[in-house]
Every structure is written in structure tokens, then in C-alpha cells.
Design a protein around this motif. Structure first.
Motif, PDB file in Angstrom:
ATOM      1  N   ALA A  54      25.759  46.319-130.663  1.00  0.00           N
ATOM      2  CA  ALA A  54      26.364  45.663-131.983  1.00  0.00           C
ATOM      3  C   ALA A  54      27.535  45.124-131.622  1.00  0.00           C
ATOM      4  O   ALA A  54      27.557  43.414-131.911  1.00  0.00           O
ATOM      5  CB  ALA A  54      26.014  46.387-133.053  1.00  0.00           C
ATOM      6  N   GLU A  55      28.532  45.574-130.962  1.00  0.00           N
ATOM      7  CA  GLU A  55      29.848  45.126-130.700  1.00  0.00           C
ATOM      8  C   GLU A  55      29.607  43.585-129.765  1.00  0.00           C
ATOM      9  O   GLU A  55      30.619  42.793-129.956  1.00  0.00           O
ATOM     10  CB  GLU A  55      30.930  46.025-130.174  1.00  0.00           C
ATOM     11  N   GLU A  58      28.028  40.988-131.484  1.00  0.00           N
ATOM     12  CA  GLU A  58      28.783  40.179-132.454  1.00  0.00           C
ATOM     13  C   GLU A  58      29.895  39.234-131.868  1.00  0.00           C
ATOM     14  O   GLU A  58      30.283  38.249-132.284  1.00  0.00           O
ATOM     15  CB  GLU A  58      29.524  41.283-133.280  1.00  0.00           C
ATOM     16  N   ARG A  59      30.621  39.666-130.737  1.00  0.00           N
ATOM     17  CA  ARG A  59      31.341  39.141-130.172  1.00  0.00           C
ATOM     18  C   ARG A  59      31.149  37.967-129.403  1.00  0.00           C
ATOM     19  O   ARG A  59      31.679  36.986-129.428  1.00  0.00           O
ATOM     20  CB  ARG A  59      32.166  40.003-128.856  1.00  0.00           C
TER      21      ARG A  59
END
Length: 83
Positions: A54-55, A58-59
Motif C-alpha cells: 500500500a505504501e 500511495e507514493r
């Protein structure tokens, strides 16, 4: 639409391409998921199946939807039998 993939295509898409129903150019070079995700983020691919956290998504400003799951196996050398 330009579609990238790692090592598989959904069977219904492959069948539609073979039948001439879907006009999809498949970017067939093999690349790891993070490379494919970066290409989607930069716009050189429209969509790509890939694994990611997810990180990272999102980035990169991407959204993800689960479309399937692979069966993964852990492999190791076969045990040696002493006779």
C-alpha cells in the motif's frame, strides 16, 4: 490500451485477443512488479497486474484492485535419504 504483465495474462483476455475480439497491445517484456507499477505511474503503461504494498502504491499515486491470486510454493532441496 497498453497492458504490461509479469508472467501471466488473465485467461479471458488471452482468449479475447486470440479471437480478435480485444485489440490490446501486450507489453510482453518481463519486469518485476515495482518496475511495472512505476511505468503505470509515469504513463507508459495503462494498467498492469503486479504485487505491491500500500505504501508504494500511495507514493506513486496509484490505486489497486484485487483481480486474482497466484498459488505460490516454497521450494527447498529434497531431503537426502541415507540407505
Amino acid at each position: 490500451m497498453r497492458l504490461g504483465y509479469v508472467n501471466w495474462l488473465p485467461p479471458d483476455l488471452a482468449a479475447a485477443r486470440a479471437a480478435g475480439v480485444a485489440r490490446v497491445h501486450v507489453d510482453a517484456w518481463i519486469a518485476p512488479s515495482h518496475t511495472l507499477a512505476s511505468r503505470v505511474a509515469e504513463g507508459s503503461l495503462a494498467i498492469s497486474p503486479c504485487a505491491g504494498c500500500a505504501e508504494d502504491l500511495e507514493r506513486l499515486g496509484l490505486v489497486a484492485r484485487l483481480v486474482g491470486a497466484d498459488r505460490l510454493f516454497a521450494v527447498s532441496p529434497a531431503p537426502v535419504r541415507v540407505r
